[in-house]
Each structure stands twice: as structure tokens, then as C-alpha cells.
Design a protein around this motif. Sequence first.
Motif, PDB file in Angstrom:
ATOM      1  N   LEU A  77       0.602  -1.074   0.006  1.00  0.00           N
ATOM      2  CA  LEU A  77      -0.039   0.047  -0.139  1.00  0.00           C
ATOM      3  C   LEU A  77       0.946   1.116  -0.194  1.00  0.00           C
ATOM      4  N   ARG A  78       1.873   1.297   0.781  1.00  0.00           N
ATOM      5  CA  ARG A  78       2.849   2.311   1.003  1.00  0.00           C
ATOM      6  C   ARG A  78       3.566   2.615  -0.558  1.00  0.00           C
ATOM      7  N   GLN A  79       3.928   1.615  -1.184  1.00  0.00           N
ATOM      8  CA  GLN A  79       4.567   1.686  -2.596  1.00  0.00           C
ATOM      9  C   GLN A  79       3.681   2.224  -3.499  1.00  0.00           C
ATOM     10  N   ALA A  80       2.371   1.649  -3.388  1.00  0.00           N
ATOM     11  CA  ALA A  80       1.163   2.373  -4.359  1.00  0.00           C
ATOM     12  C   ALA A  80       0.939   3.800  -4.180  1.00  0.00           C
ATOM     13  N   MET A  81       1.105   4.230  -2.989  1.00  0.00           N
ATOM     14  CA  MET A  81       1.107   5.655  -2.697  1.00  0.00           C
ATOM     15  C   MET A  81       2.002   6.355  -3.365  1.00  0.00           C
ATOM     16  N   VAL A  82       3.275   5.943  -3.022  1.00  0.00           N
ATOM     17  CA  VAL A  82       4.424   6.500  -3.747  1.00  0.00           C
ATOM     18  C   VAL A  82       4.503   6.630  -5.244  1.00  0.00           C
ATOM     19  N   ASP A  83       4.032   5.358  -5.809  1.00  0.00           N
ATOM     20  CA  ASP A  83       3.388   5.428  -7.179  1.00  0.00           C
ATOM     21  C   ASP A  83       2.785   6.671  -7.698  1.00  0.00           C
ATOM     22  N   ALA A 136      -9.200   4.883  -0.469  1.00  0.00           N
ATOM     23  CA  ALA A 136      -8.164   4.972  -1.639  1.00  0.00           C
ATOM     24  C   ALA A 136      -8.713   6.346  -2.015  1.00  0.00           C
ATOM     25  N   GLU A 137      -9.687   6.687  -2.476  1.00  0.00           N
ATOM     26  CA  GLU A 137     -10.121   7.799  -3.240  1.00  0.00           C
ATOM     27  C   GLU A 137      -9.447   9.091  -2.461  1.00  0.00           C
ATOM     28  N   VAL A 138      -9.984   9.197  -1.014  1.00  0.00           N
ATOM     29  CA  VAL A 138      -9.434  10.362  -0.221  1.00  0.00           C
ATOM     30  C   VAL A 138      -7.739  10.566  -0.136  1.00  0.00           C
ATOM     31  N   MET A 139      -7.364   9.188  -0.008  1.00  0.00           N
ATOM     32  CA  MET A 139      -5.826   9.156   0.256  1.00  0.00           C
ATOM     33  C   MET A 139      -5.184   9.697  -0.983  1.00  0.00           C
ATOM     34  N   VAL A 140      -5.587   9.201  -2.237  1.00  0.00           N
ATOM     35  CA  VAL A 140      -5.273   9.616  -3.482  1.00  0.00           C
ATOM     36  C   VAL A 140      -5.175  10.982  -3.601  1.00  0.00           C
ATOM     37  N   TYR A 141      -6.393  11.649  -3.474  1.00  0.00           N
ATOM     38  CA  TYR A 141      -6.415  13.324  -3.507  1.00  0.00           C
ATOM     39  C   TYR A 141      -5.451  14.035  -2.580  1.00  0.00           C
ATOM     40  N   SER A 142      -5.313  13.170  -1.374  1.00  0.00           N
ATOM     41  CA  SER A 142      -4.313  14.174  -0.417  1.00  0.00           C
ATOM     42  C   SER A 142      -2.809  13.951  -0.762  1.00  0.00           C
ATOM     43  N   VAL A 143      -2.287  13.117  -1.647  1.00  0.00           N
ATOM     44  CA  VAL A 143      -0.939  13.036  -1.992  1.00  0.00           C
ATOM     45  C   VAL A 143      -1.168  13.924  -3.407  1.00  0.00           C
ATOM     46  N   ALA A 145      -2.556  16.353  -3.749  1.00  0.00           N
ATOM     47  CA  ALA A 145      -2.618  17.721  -3.425  1.00  0.00           C
ATOM     48  C   ALA A 145      -1.400  18.160  -2.708  1.00  0.00           C
ATOM     49  N   GLY A 146      -0.258  17.316  -2.774  1.00  0.00           N
ATOM     50  CA  GLY A 146       0.843  17.811  -2.228  1.00  0.00           C
ATOM     51  C   GLY A 146       1.340  17.022  -0.632  1.00  0.00           C
ATOM     52  N   ARG A 147       0.530  16.484  -0.191  1.00  0.00           N
ATOM     53  CA  ARG A 147       0.667  15.848   1.280  1.00  0.00           C
ATOM     54  C   ARG A 147       1.618  14.671   0.987  1.00  0.00           C
ATOM     55  N   GLY A 148       2.629  14.605   1.840  1.00  0.00           N
ATOM     56  CA  GLY A 148       3.445  13.417   1.804  1.00  0.00           C
ATOM     57  C   GLY A 148       2.849  11.883   2.189  1.00  0.00           C
ATOM     58  N   VAL A 149       3.327  10.937   1.484  1.00  0.00           N
ATOM     59  CA  VAL A 149       2.765   9.819   1.631  1.00  0.00           C
ATOM     60  C   VAL A 149       2.743   9.254   3.090  1.00  0.00           C
ATOM     61  N   GLU A 150       3.770   9.473   3.700  1.00  0.00           N
ATOM     62  CA  GLU A 150       3.978   9.234   5.295  1.00  0.00           C
ATOM     63  C   GLU A 150       3.035   9.679   6.059  1.00  0.00           C
ATOM     64  N   GLU A 151       2.804  11.142   5.883  1.00  0.00           N
ATOM     65  CA  GLU A 151       1.829  11.934   6.525  1.00  0.00           C
ATOM     66  C   GLU A 151       0.362  11.297   6.433  1.00  0.00           C
ATOM     67  N   THR A 152       0.277  11.151   5.056  1.00  0.00           N
ATOM     68  CA  THR A 152      -1.260  10.592   4.772  1.00  0.00           C
ATOM     69  C   THR A 152      -1.455   9.269   5.356  1.00  0.00           C
ATOM     70  N   LEU A 153      -0.576   8.298   5.157  1.00  0.00           N
ATOM     71  CA  LEU A 153      -0.743   6.955   5.909  1.00  0.00           C
ATOM     72  C   LEU A 153      -0.902   7.267   7.356  1.00  0.00           C
ATOM     73  N   ASP A 189      -9.710  16.496   4.493  1.00  0.00           N
ATOM     74  CA  ASP A 189     -10.019  16.394   3.307  1.00  0.00           C
ATOM     75  C   ASP A 189      -9.739  17.607   2.147  1.00  0.00           C
ATOM     76  N   TYR A 190      -8.752  17.164   1.539  1.00  0.00           N
ATOM     77  CA  TYR A 190      -8.183  18.172   0.498  1.00  0.00           C
ATOM     78  C   TYR A 190      -9.207  18.636  -0.664  1.00  0.00           C
ATOM     79  N   ARG A 191     -10.363  17.599  -0.969  1.00  0.00           N
ATOM     80  CA  ARG A 191     -10.982  17.921  -1.666  1.00  0.00           C
ATOM     81  C   ARG A 191     -12.073  19.092  -1.492  1.00  0.00           C
ATOM     82  N   HIS A 192     -12.291  19.280  -0.104  1.00  0.00           N
ATOM     83  CA  HIS A 192     -13.006  20.584   0.329  1.00  0.00           C
ATOM     84  C   HIS A 192     -12.292  21.445   1.166  1.00  0.00           C
ATOM     85  N   GLN A 193     -11.023  21.352   1.538  1.00  0.00           N
ATOM     86  CA  GLN A 193     -10.001  21.845   2.282  1.00  0.00           C
ATOM     87  C   GLN A 193     -10.609  22.145   3.836  1.00  0.00           C
TER      88      GLN A 193
END
Length: 260
Positions: A77-83, A136-143, A145-153, A189-193
Motif C-alpha cells: 500500500l505504501r508503494q502504491a501511494m508512492v507510485d 483510497a479515493e481520499v488518500m489519492v487526492y491527499s497525495v 494535493a501535495g501531502r506526503g505519503v507518510e503523513e497521509t498514511l 479532506d483536500y477535496r473540500h479543504q
Amino acid sequence: GEASRLMDQFSVTEARTAIACPRIFYFDERRFRESKVRSKRVTRIWTSTIGEVVPSGSLFHQTVERFNATALRAEGLRQAMVDVSKRPIADPVEHVWEAAMRFLNANVLPIKVTKQTAAQQAAFVRAVHQYVRELAEVMVYSVRAGRGVEETLSEFFGDSRKRVDVTFYVGSDGQPIRVRGSLDYIYFDYRHQRHRVIDFKLQRPDAVSKDLLQTTLYSLMHHQQHGTSPDAAVMYLHPERQVVDQSWAQVSQNQTKVYD
């Protein structure tokens, strides 16, 4: 001291019963105080499942709890987020969802389901798939939008702020009422800030207003404890995805209903 010992203390689930039916809440509390047992039994009356196939709520929440407790160790999962954060991917949500489901299937799902019918098992799998896809949808939007993978996880699977313990002062005499609970999710939620409290429900929305009122209680508690001003949302996973939202402005405006 003595004041703390005498203070009325309730879980959010008990507050949910009080919202749904004050009379049943009264009898639950009376039974607890008269029997002098150590733990309260909460009568749940807001689920109506007659004539339909509904996945096991306890099985679903066991699965979610185990997934949330172990997902930080999911290297796939971490690698997928990095990808997703580093290169274009045709369907980034599907990419992260598949990685999360591979981990969940291998490490979480071997929970006993022998007492479930085939239809219940199928409904359970659909609910889990929808749950993970929403994350998955919210985490993808987060990274993205510029948030780090480790921060998001860490925010999703390592946030200690999910537990809330708040004292409200209500009524004309400012009576202290202590309420404790544990949120499904609180995240930015970066979709709505905005920060967002989300409560997942399995059953069909027969009591949307009361479900949302429970979630607004979580929002008020989290804001009082952490100053987050979070929006509130209820997501129903079965039989199909449905989301009911309330902004923080609406939560604040209607807080007297919760206090009542």
C-alpha cells in the motif's frame, strides 16, 4: 475527586440511544444503576433489516479495526501511494485500492465467517470493497494535493485523535455531562479543504437524521478537544453507497439540538 465521581458519564452509543428514544435510554440507565453491574448494556433500536440480506456488523467492524491497526505495515500500500505521488497512473484510485485489498485479503480477512450465509458473505465483501475504495479515493487526492505519503498514511492509520473524551455543560444550571467515544475517521479532506469526521454505517438509511445527529456530536466533541471545526458525514455502505453531509457551519448552528 468527588465531583468527577458523581458526574454523569456516557458513551456516544448511549447518546445515540437517548437521541432515538429517551424512554429506552432511561430504562437502560435505570437497569444499570439498580443492578450494580460493571458494564452497561445499550439497547440498539435503530436498525431495521427485515426482509433483506445485511452483512454482519460485528464482522465488518472487526475487519475494519484489524485493517486500521495494521495498515501502516502494508508495504504494498505504501508503494502504491508512492507510485501515485511520483508518476502518472491511468487509474490511481484503483491502483491504491488493489494494493490495500491485497494486504487486507492476506492479513486481515481470515476471520471466521462460517456462520454467515453465502448471501451475507457476498454483502460483507461488497461493503468492505466500498469502504476501502472510499479510503483510497481520499488518500489519492491527499497525495496529489501535495501531502506526503507518510503523513497521509499516518493520518488515516496512526491518528491518536480518533478517541474523544469531552465534558459538555448543558441545561440552565450548566450540568456537566461527560461523553466518550471513538471516531471511525477524522482527516483533512483536500477535496473540500476542511477537516471531516466520517462515520461508516452498514444498514440502509432508515434514520438519517439521527445518524447524522450522532456524527455531529462526534464533530462537536472533536472540535472542543482539538479545535478542528470538522464537517460531519455519514456514509452508508449497504446495499449501495450513500453519503449524507453537514458542514461545520451547520453543525455549529444546530449544536443546541445535540445538547438538548
